[in-house]
Write an enzyme that holds these catalytic residues in place. Structure first.
Site, PDB file in Angstrom:
ATOM      1  N   GLU A 268     -25.047 -36.664  12.803  1.00  0.00           N
ATOM      2  CA  GLU A 268     -25.698 -35.718  12.002  1.00  0.00           C
ATOM      3  C   GLU A 268     -27.275 -35.789  12.284  1.00  0.00           C
ATOM      4  OE1 GLU A 268     -24.961 -35.517   7.927  1.00  0.00           O
ATOM      5  OE2 GLU A 268     -22.795 -34.970   8.173  1.00  0.00           O
TER       6      GLU A 268
ATOM      7  N   GLU B 174     -15.813 -36.076   9.309  1.00  0.00           N
ATOM      8  CA  GLU B 174     -16.269 -36.163   7.776  1.00  0.00           C
ATOM      9  C   GLU B 174     -15.816 -34.791   7.172  1.00  0.00           C
ATOM     10  OE1 GLU B 174     -20.317 -37.365   6.502  1.00  0.00           O
ATOM     11  OE2 GLU B 174     -20.327 -38.716   8.177  1.00  0.00           O
TER      12      GLU B 174
HETATM   13  C1  FCB Z   1     -22.993 -36.649   5.435  1.00  0.00           C
HETATM   14  C2  FCB Z   1     -23.291 -38.077   5.725  1.00  0.00           C
HETATM   15  C3  FCB Z   1     -22.502 -38.965   5.116  1.00  0.00           C
HETATM   16  C4  FCB Z   1     -22.320 -38.811   3.812  1.00  0.00           C
HETATM   17  C5  FCB Z   1     -21.882 -37.331   3.283  1.00  0.00           C
HETATM   18  C6  FCB Z   1     -21.510 -36.993   1.938  1.00  0.00           C
HETATM   19  O1  FCB Z   1     -24.226 -35.964   5.476  1.00  0.00           O
HETATM   20  O2  FCB Z   1     -22.932 -38.265   7.185  1.00  0.00           O
HETATM   21  O3  FCB Z   1     -23.037 -40.304   5.436  1.00  0.00           O
HETATM   22  O4  FCB Z   1     -23.341 -39.074   2.840  1.00  0.00           O
HETATM   23  O5  FCB Z   1     -22.721 -36.484   3.926  1.00  0.00           O
END
Ligand code: FCB
Length: 462
Positions: free
Chosen positions: A175, A370
């Site tokens: 990110e 994620e």
């Molecule tokens: C993302 C991050 C991760 C976590 C999630 C909820 O932006 O990559 O580390 O904090 O959000």
């Protein structure tokens, strides 16, 4: 783990047996042992000590104590039946200060982790940078300084040299939008700077560091690997059908998605974004040859998705420009239920995003690196968390992935965020994303209902 408790949420369907299932974490969020075995401070150790920066004054000194409980945590993953584990390597553990030789004790932790995973039949998926920049490099200018990109590539090469025999997949950055925008523009993440031009420079140097790192790793590989980058991507729809709202959505999409994917996949920054930046007297610090480096081919796009948003080009008083004369780009949460982060729950926009990525940036396999949700869970008297809300979130988003695949999107895997409740950055320990509950007093781990549902889904789809 209690095999008899199952959720009333139906198991996920529509995904092939070859689909990759995993759980994800990040170093600073779970490891603790912040000053052990030669680790030096990162920007998050420093930022967490700034009064008011993190909820409750929390920090990652202990976190989930994963550094000392790693074999037990790998056993937990094994009990869930996951194929892969996405973890990140802490730069200040492996190369304290961000320069110089490997710190053997720090790298040794990741060697033991990888060996433990492999012995349990779990494929390690390594992320090289999940936000823990060595503080010394921030002191030398941080990501806005071009040199940091070269430091990152050198660090990547050190890790790669030692793990490439056992790790198949290396993703460079997690990110970069969060590092650049939250860290250097609005200052809610480490290092807490508030400087728009610095955040633009950070964006460019993060992308440059990615390209340099992929080139370094590929040129020294002794067998083929999968290289990638993980982006946090959402959808940006106009709130209403007005010219202002359409323009706000274009700007949000430009700064959030195309600013990253265009240089990575097309070798150029988007012309409309470059023009918007020029109109405010800003520019990306691009040197000759940089875009060739940034567009170095890679093999997998990691997609982190949490929610989609609408955008309005007017503020609540109807103004189209803010006090500094910039066009208003106002995010509006769609009218849906929200998570404990106050994030809207928008699975259909997940499908829309993945199909759009497939059309606009073709030829690149995607893996969801994620996806997940924080809810205010409370354990019952036995310590069990019956998290219907999180289970339903996972189910609807996995269904959204299956729907995107049906429309042609080449999505090959899904990692739940997160294996464990952990240090949720500026929210500290107050927000719980784990499918496994962590009691921070005792460090006891208890799989929640969502973990059992995830386990049963994976087993059913095999
Ligand atoms: C993302 C991050 C991760 C976590 C999630 C909820 O932006 O990559 O580390 O904090 O959000």
């Amino acid at each position: 783990m209690n095999p008899t408790i199952t959720s009333h949420v139906p198991l996920a369907t529509g995904l092939p047996p070859s689909f990759l299932w995993g759980v994800a974490t990040a170093s600073y969020q779970i490891e603790g042992a912040a000053a052990e075995d030669g680790r030096t401070p990162s920007i998050w150790d420093t930022f967490a000590r700034v009064p008011g920066a993190v909820a409750n004054g929390d920090n990652g000194d202990v976190a989930c104590d994963h550094y000392h409980r790693m074999p037990q945590d790998v056993a937990l993953m094994k009990s869930l039946g996951v194929d892969s584990y996405r973890f990140s390597v802490a730069w200040p553990r492996v190369q304290p200060g961000g320069r110089g030789p490997v710190n053997e004790a720090g790298l040794g932790f990741y060697e033991r982790l990888v060996d433990e995973l492999l012995s349990q039949g779990i494929a390690p998926w390594a992320t090289l940078y999940h936000w823990d920049l060595p503080q010394e490099l921030e002191d030398a200018g941080g990501w806005p300084a071009r040199d940091t990109a070269y430091r990152f590539a050198d660090y990547a090469a050190l890790v790669f040299e030692r793990l490439q025999d056992r790790v198949d997949t290396f993703t460079t950055l997690n990110e970069p939008w969060c590092s650049a925008y939250l860290g250097y523009n609005i200052g809610v993440h480490a290092p807490g700077r508030k400087d728009f031009d610095a955040s633009l420079a950070a964006t460019h140097h993060l992308l440059l560091g990615h390209g340099l790192a992929v080139r370094q790793m590929r040129s020294s590989e002794t067998r083929p690997h999968t290289y990638g980058i993980t982006l946090n991507l959402g959808t940006a729809d106009p709130l209403g059908d007005t010219a202002e709202d359409h323009d706000a959505a274009r700007r949000a999409d430009g700064m959030g998605l195309r600013l990253y994917l265009d240089p990575l996949r097309r070798g150029s920054y988007p012309a409309d974004v470059v023009a918007d930046l020029a109109a405010r007297g800003s520019a990306l610090p691009v040197l000759s040859g940089d875009l060739d480096v940034i567009s170095t081919p890679f093999d997998v796009l990691g997609v982190n998705f949490y929610f989609g948003q609408d955008f309005a080009g007017t503020d609540l008083e109807g103004n189209t420009h803010d006090a500094s004369g910039e066009p208003v780009v106002r995010a509006v949460a769609p009218d849906t239920p929200r998570t404990a982060m106050d994030w809207p729950i928008t699975p259909s926009r997940f499908t829309k995003l993945l199909v759009r990525l497939h059309h606009d940036y073709p030829g690149l396999p995607m893996v969801i690196t994620e996806n997940g949700a924080a809810f205010d869970d409370s354990p019952d008297s036995t310590g069990f968390v019956a998290d219907d809300d999180r289970t339903a979130y996972l189910a609807s988003h996995i269904a959204a992935v299956a729907a995107a695949r049906d429309q042609g999107a080449d999505v090959r895997g899904y990692f739940a965020w997160s294996l464990l409740d952990n240090f949720e950055w500026a929210e500290g320990y107050a927000k719980r994303f784990g499918i496994v509950h962590v009691d921070y007093e005792t460090q006891q781990r208890t799989p929640k209902q969502s973990a059992l549902w995830f386990r049963d889904t994976i087993a059913a789809l095999r």
